[in-house]
Each structure stands twice: as structure tokens, then as C-alpha cells.
Write an enzyme that holds these catalytic residues in place. Structure first.
Site, PDB file in Angstrom:
ATOM      1  CB  CYS A   1     -15.441  14.324   2.907  1.00 44.06           C
ATOM      2  SG  CYS A   1     -16.042  13.777   4.518  1.00 44.06           S
TER       3      CYS A   1
ATOM      4  CG  HIS B   1     -15.596  18.103   6.583  1.00 44.17           C
ATOM      5  ND1 HIS B   1     -16.857  18.221   7.129  1.00 44.17           N
ATOM      6  CD2 HIS B   1     -15.482  16.800   6.198  1.00 44.17           C
ATOM      7  CE1 HIS B   1     -17.471  17.044   7.071  1.00 44.17           C
ATOM      8  NE2 HIS B   1     -16.652  16.177   6.512  1.00 44.17           N
TER       9      HIS B   1
END
Length: 339
Positions: free
Chosen positions: A130, A242
Site C-alpha cells: 500500500c 497512509h
């Protein structure tokens, strides 16, 4: 034309997001199967607003006649069942780390290297880590302009990257702090509530963690084998989203206005670079969004041809489920399904 699509690991956080995004983006499905372990068999799970699927047992599922399988059941499970699905003629898009670095398996972020899908040999395509996915989306237009030679990146990764249990641990520890309950540490190596942990995945011989290693090797496989990457990956007490502080050194002189123009025009990128209070995007603002957001663009005067930027993205979407569905869409557009 419509396709039969199976989702393996359907009861997990990424699996549920895969089903949600398939419905949201109106992927042309004729049939959808939700697959999970034997203990989840028979559970009901939503697909879109009106349809409910009964979870089937991945161990006994027959992939014959199915076109695409989106896998997110964990690497050890993918190792067993992804080759089985591929051998049955089903194209597997795998979200785990199992196949990413195998040379005959394309590692794909569609905005960056969709052409790699034409080199698919085993009916398996890998979805990157990711943190890698959002970084290469942000850096591709800059690499095309200035040729990146070195990346130094510090990540601030949400607990959802560790799955539902990681999110539960942050919630429980945060709630407990207000009633003086001692924190229980299970999913992370230290307390995550009100803390940051510079440790994701296991340590390797050189002192890097495997998460940091993944960012380096995956970036080279997706973007350019000649790029050097130094990563520090940190778990932070954020549920979803994130963040990354990225510094790049380029082969060619960097022009800030050209960089901004390239990012504005890039597929999958939203630039918000206002030099004012709040003129940047934070992880809580990217939840549920498809884009990778870039802010804090500035020349780095400490190195030749240097540029710094801030990058955030919903790790459950672009970092996992959305990217996998975009790969499926690319396969359909390139007429590779059933080929």
C-alpha cells in the site's frame, strides 16, 4: 460483456472494500462469489446496496469458468489457492506479498505501468504494498519529467494496514486511556495509542524492516530499476490513510512550476499545494477517496536537483482494493481477460 468475479478473503477489511468498489465502479459482473475460510462459510456479506452474498469456502471452491479472482486472504493462503485458480483459467489479482517479486508476475499500478499486464504469463498479477502504490502514483509524472535517481521517504502508516485487529487495538487502547486501563499490546510491538512505532514487519539483517525493503524493491520493479530508495516506515495512531514525506533527487534540473503542472495533469493525483494554514491534505481527509493527494511541494536546496513533497492516500482503497479493481478494469480494456 460481463464477467464472473470471485473475491477471496471477502470477510476481511480489504475484501469488503473490494466488493464495495466493484459495485461502486459498476464493474461489469455477471456473477460474484465471496470466498473465505471454512469458519466464515455461510456468513452474509453485502455487494452493493441491494445484493447480499453468502460466503463460500475458498478451500473447496472450483474456479473453473470464472474470469477474475481478486485475492486478499493472506500470503500463505494465496500461495496455495492463487495458482489453483490460475490453472483453472481464472486471472488472479493478488493483494498479498506472495508473488510481488517473482520475475514472471507483473507488479502493477495501472496509472504507472499498465503495459506490464501484457507480459502476464501465469494468469497472476500482483498488487504492490500500500505504501509503495501511492508513492509511485505521485512520483510517476515527476520521473517522466526529471528522471528520479534517489528517493528518501518516511511513511506514517495507519493501523488499518495491519487489518481489523490493528484497528481494534488502537480503539481499545485509546478508550482505555480515559479510564486508566493498562494497554494490552498484541498486534504491535509497543502501545500504538498516543504513540508512533518505527517498526512495520520483521527486521532484516541490514537493520531495515521488511516493509522498508518492500518499498525499495517494489518501486524499482514498477517505476525504474535504477532508482535508489531509502525508506523509514512508521506506524502511527491513525485508523485509515497512509502519509508519506518524500524527498527525491533527479538527474535533470527541477522546475517547480513544471512539476506542479505535471501533477495536476496526472491520472490518479490531486494536487493541493497552498502555502497557507490548512493548504495541504491530511489522512483523515482522504478516507473514502480514490485519489493520491500531493501537497507541500518545494525545492530541496540540500542536494542537486532535489524536490520534496507530502503524499496521502486511503490505504484500503488505492493501497489495496481500488488498485486491484483498476487492474481488473485495465485487463478488460486491454482485452486480456479470457485471452
Amino acid at each position: 460483456m460481463s464477467y464472473r468475479v470471485a473475491v477471496a478473503g471477502a470477510t476481511g477489511a480489504v475484501g469488503r472494500e473490494l466488493l464495495r468498489i466493484l459495485a461502486e465502479r459498476e464493474f461489469p459482473v455477471s456473477e460474484v462469489a465471496a470466498l473465505a475460510s471454512a469458519r466464515s462459510t455461510g456468513q452474509e456479506i453485502s455487494f452493493g446496496e441491494k445484493k447480499v452474498l453468502k460466503v463460500q469456502n475458498l478451500d473447496t471452491f472450483d474456479f473453473t469458468g470464472w474470469d477474475i479472482a481478486l485475492f486478499s486472504p493472506g500470503a500463505s493462503v494465496s500461495a496455495i489457492h492463487a495458482p489453483r485458480a490460475a490453472a483453472a483459467g481464472c486471472i488472479v489479482i493478488d493483494n498479498t506479498s506472495q508473488f510481488r517479486m517473482e520475475p514472471d508476475v507483473p507488479l502493477v499500478v495501472p496509472e504507472v505501468n499498465a503495459g506490464a499486464l501484457r507480459k502476464m504469463k501465469r494468469n497472476i498479477v500482483a498488487n504492490p504494498n500500500c505504501s509503495t502504490a501511492q508513492m509511485v502514483v505521485a512520483l510517476k509524472p515527476l520521473h517522466d519529467l526529471f528522471t528520479i535517481r534517489r528517493i528518501v521517504v518516511s511513511t506514517y502508516q495507519a493501523v488499518s494496514g495491519a487489518g481489523k485487529d490493528g484497528m481494534d487495538e488502537l480503539f481499545t487502547q485509546t478508550k482505555g486511556s480515559f479510564v486508566n486501563d493498562p494497554p494490552t499490546v498484541a498486534q504491535f510491538t509497543k502501545q500504538i495509542a498516543f504513540n508512533v512505532i518505527p517498526h512495520i514487519d520483521r527486521f532484516m539483517e541490514d537493520g531495515a524492516t521488511k516493509e522498508e525493503w518492500k518499498m525499495a524493491v517494489e518501486t524499482r520493479k514498477i517505476l525504474d530499476p535504477d532508482i535508489a530508495v531509502f525508506a523509514t516506515c512508521v506506524r502511527v495512531p491513525v485508523f485509515i490513510g497512509h502519509s508519506e514525506a518524500i524527498s527525491i533527487e533527479c538527474e535533470k534540473p527541477v522546475d517547480l512550476e513544471k512539476a506542479r503542472a505535471a501533477l495536476r495533469a496526472a491520472e490518479g493525483v490531486v494536487l493541493r499545494d497552498e502555502r497557507d494554514d490548512g493548504g495541504y491534505v491530511t489522512p483523515i481527509e482522504c478516507v473514502g477517496e480514490d485519489a493520491t493527494y500531493v501537497s507541500r511541494l518545494r525545492i530541496d536546496p540540500t542536494v542537486p536537483n532535489g524536490l520534496g513533497l507530502w503524499c496521502v492516500s486511503d490505504n484500503l482503497r488505492k493501497g489495496a482494493a481500488l488498485n486491484a479493481v483498476q487492474i481488473a478494469e485495465a485487463l478488460v480494456a486491454m482485452k486480456l481477460v479470457g485471452a
